[in-house]
Structures are given as structure tokens and as C-alpha cells.
Design an enzyme around this catalytic site. Structure first.
Site, PDB file in Angstrom:
ATOM      1  N   LYS A   9      29.230  40.599  51.470  1.00 52.08           N
ATOM      2  CA  LYS A   9      29.119  39.238  50.943  1.00 52.08           C
ATOM      3  C   LYS A   9      30.424  38.782  50.298  1.00 52.08           C
ATOM      4  CE  LYS A   9      28.178  35.835  48.119  1.00 52.08           C
ATOM      5  NZ  LYS A   9      29.029  35.387  47.002  1.00 52.08           N
ATOM      6  N   ARG A  54      32.492  45.367  36.460  1.00 59.89           N
ATOM      7  CA  ARG A  54      33.440  44.895  37.466  1.00 59.89           C
ATOM      8  C   ARG A  54      34.887  45.156  37.097  1.00 59.89           C
ATOM      9  NH1 ARG A  54      29.758  41.715  35.634  1.00 59.89           N
ATOM     10  NH2 ARG A  54      27.991  41.052  36.914  1.00 59.89           N
ATOM     11  N   ASP A  66      24.345  35.125  50.609  1.00 59.05           N
ATOM     12  CA  ASP A  66      23.932  35.460  49.245  1.00 59.05           C
ATOM     13  C   ASP A  66      22.442  35.176  49.112  1.00 59.05           C
ATOM     14  OD1 ASP A  66      23.385  32.730  48.624  1.00 59.05           O
ATOM     15  OD2 ASP A  66      25.504  32.413  48.354  1.00 59.05           O
ATOM     16  N   PRO A 125      29.044  34.040  54.587  1.00 62.78           N
ATOM     17  CA  PRO A 125      28.563  34.972  53.555  1.00 62.78           C
ATOM     18  C   PRO A 125      27.098  34.699  53.198  1.00 62.78           C
ATOM     19  CG  PRO A 125      30.268  33.489  52.674  1.00 62.78           C
ATOM     20  CD  PRO A 125      30.183  33.236  54.126  1.00 62.78           C
ATOM     21  N   ARG A 178      28.991  32.284  33.708  1.00 59.23           N
ATOM     22  CA  ARG A 178      29.630  33.489  33.179  1.00 59.23           C
ATOM     23  C   ARG A 178      30.824  33.918  34.028  1.00 59.23           C
ATOM     24  NH1 ARG A 178      29.508  39.127  31.516  1.00 59.23           N
ATOM     25  NH2 ARG A 178      28.384  39.924  33.304  1.00 59.23           N
TER      26      ARG A 178
END
Length: 292
Positions: free
Chosen positions: A219, A177, A238, A236, A129
Site C-alpha cells: 500500500k 514508525r 487502503d 494503492p 496525526r
DNA sequence: CACCAGGCAAGCC
DNA sequence: GGCTTGCATGGT
């Protein structure tokens, strides 16, 4: 590595530490996709590229020596010795396995602005996506250009997005977003943030500047630092990294800051490379994930 | 139909 | 300060 031209193809032979699947399936880049077994096609800035690999031979299709040396050589980070990096990282059994699994990973040197928006979009999202949202963003607002007789769209500039409204972004289907994308566009358009400022800033300064963007936390800032500013010390954390680190180094759930500090000590300036090997390995093998 | 996806910000205590 | 919750959308 040797570089030769054959018509509009650039042929690289004796390429080390380079595997397209590892490079493009480790979640660092959203505009390249596999088109058949050994070929990937994608867009970087205002250029497209079809690239294929057979063993240690790599072919860049429909390009030129000029574009190879001015764009793709740097994009694929071909000046960096990954053999040396892997020797430094393979200090325990976990890292030896992760490095072996993703032995052809290279961290691409991507565009700062594009990386910023892409990883804002990545928040609480899945890779298919994320790619869809980015492609719609480019189709609607990016400059068209031609490659091998077809029209593609560059990533839209901050200027192209800065004056838009959330309503204008609705067709992109970025969800919550959209306002974050606009805030980033306005900060880059106004010059409040710029590649030059961020490049010359210290790691911590650059991190703080990036976090001034609404929608950029630890992140996402880490990913921008790593992929868009070539700060290879960034690590980072996640969900996948959290799981794999807990599984192999802690044995129990840990707060993210604890994992970050541990990685900083363990990997030092190579944290970003370690993160990529661990990410690909953990995700492909579902390490630490609950069984289906 | 729940639940989650390379998180983050805002609202609580 | 740390902890919880809502967030748009789409896939499983």
C-alpha cells in the site's frame, strides 16, 4: 488557462478541472491546510504558498512568474488534461458518480523522498496525526526559510536524518514508525535508493526497490509510486478503497490482491486517478463504513 | 474504556 | 505460502 501577474500574485483564469478542496482534501498531501473558506496554505520543498480560488480563477499569493513556471505549474500537474481522463474513467455509474463528486481533483507531482517518508508515517494512522508528525519532523530537522516575512521549515533531507537514532526522533512522536523513517533516510543517503534510479526503473522494479525499505509494503509503495514518481497506473488499496470497491463491484469482502487485479484490468494505466476519485468520494460519504 | 487510524513485519503453522 | 499479532500514539 491564462496566466497573469499582479504585483506578487500570479492569477490563473479559465482554469479547468481544478478545485483546491478536492486537491488538498483527498489525502495525497500532508503539508497544505485550509486557512479560510477558499484559501489553502502549505509548503513544498523549500517553498511556501498561499493559494486561493474563486470559480475558475485561481490566485497564487506572494510568488513570482519564475516560481510559478519552475515549481507550481508542475506541482499542480497543469499540463495534464483531466477532462480527458474523466471521460475515460466514467464508464459505469459508480465511476461517473465518483468523478462528478471529485471533479476538481488533480494528482500533485510531489517530491519522491518527502512522499516516501510521509506515507511510511501514514501506516495505521489518521490524517491529522500524520500531519502533526510531519510538521514536527520538519521543525526539528528541516532547513528554515522565509516566506511573506515569516519563517517556515523545508522537509528534512535524507542527509539530515540518516545519522540520527530512534532516541533523536522521540520528540517527533512517530511511534513504531521511527525506525522505518531512519531506514528510508539511510537508503536514500547512501545512494542505495535515488530519484534517478527509481525514475528510470520499470514500474515493478521501482515497486520492489521501494519495498526494500523497512516499513514499506504494497500500500505505501503504491502511494509513493503514484504521488512521488507519477506512476499513474498505481492503485494503492487502503481501507477506504477496499470498502468502496467491495461495496460497488463485489458485494462481499475480498482479499486485497483480488481488488488490485480487478482495478488493474478495469482502469489500466489510469488506476491512480480512479483511486483518488474513489477515495475522496468514499471517505466523504462514508461509503461502506459501519454506521456510527 | 474499548476501538480504530490511508499497514507492516515478525512470528507462527 | 497464508494467517495472526504486536506495534506507539492520539482521537472518539
Amino acid at each position: 488557462m491564462n496566466v497573469n501577474a499582479n504585483g506578487t500574485d500570479i492569477i490563473l483564469t479559465n482554469v479547468c478541472d481544478f478545485r483546491l478542496r478536492h486537491i488538498f482534501e483527498c489525502g495525497q498531501c500532508f503539508r497544505f491546510n485550509r486557512t479560510n473558506d477558499d484559501t489553502y496554505f502549505g509548503i513544498f520543498k523549500n517553498r511556501a504558498l498561499s493559494i486561493s480560488q474563486n470559480g475558475d480563477t485561481v490566485i497564487l499569493h506572494d510568488t513570482s512568474r519564475t516560481d510559478f513556471y519552475e515549481v507550481w505549474h508542475d506541482f499542480f500537474d497543469l499540463d495534464t488534461d483531466y477532462g480527458e481522463i474523466k471521460r475515460h474513467l466514467g464508464v459505469d455509474e459508480t465511476m461517473r458518480q465518483a468523478v462528478e463528486y471529485g471533479s476538481g481533483i488533480r494528482i500533485l507531482r510531489q517530491d519522491l523522498w518527502e512522499t516516501t517518508v510521509s506515507f511510511i508515517i501514514s501506516a495505521s494512522n489518521n490524517i491529522p496525526r500524520i500531519k502533526g508528525i510531519i510538521e514536527r519532523l520538519c521543525e526539528h530537522f528541516g532547513e528554515p526559510f522565509e516566506y511573506a516575512g515569516k519563517i517556515y521549515h523545508a522537509f528534512p533531507s535524507p542527509d539530515a536524518l540518516a545519522s540520527l537514532s530512534e532516541r533523536d526522533l522521540a520528540p517527533i512522536r512517530a511511534g513504531f514508525r521511527d525506525k522505518y523513517i531512519l531506514d528510508a533516510a539511510r537508503k536514500f543517503f547512501s545512494g542505495e535508493l535515488s530519484p534517478r534510479t527509481l525514475s528510470s526503473a520499470s514500474y515493478e522494479e521501482a515497486r520492489a526497490l521501494l519495498k526494500s525499505i523497512n516499513g514499506v509494503g504494497d500500500k505505501v509503495a503504491g502511494c509513493i509510486l503514484l504521488f512521488g514518481l507519477a506512476r499513474r497506473e498505481a492503485f494503492p488499496v487502503d481501507v477506504w478503497i477496499k470498502r468502496v470497491m467491495e461495496y460497488f463491484y463485489f458485494g462481499s469482502p475480498q482479499p486485497i490482491p483480488v481488488i488490485s487485479e480487478f482495478a488493474k484490468t478495469k482502469f489500466s494505466g489510469l488506476g491512480g486517478y480512479a483511486q483518488q476519485y474513489l477515495f475522496l468520494w468514499a471517505r466523504d460519504n462514508k461509503i461502506g463504513a459501519t454506521e456510527d
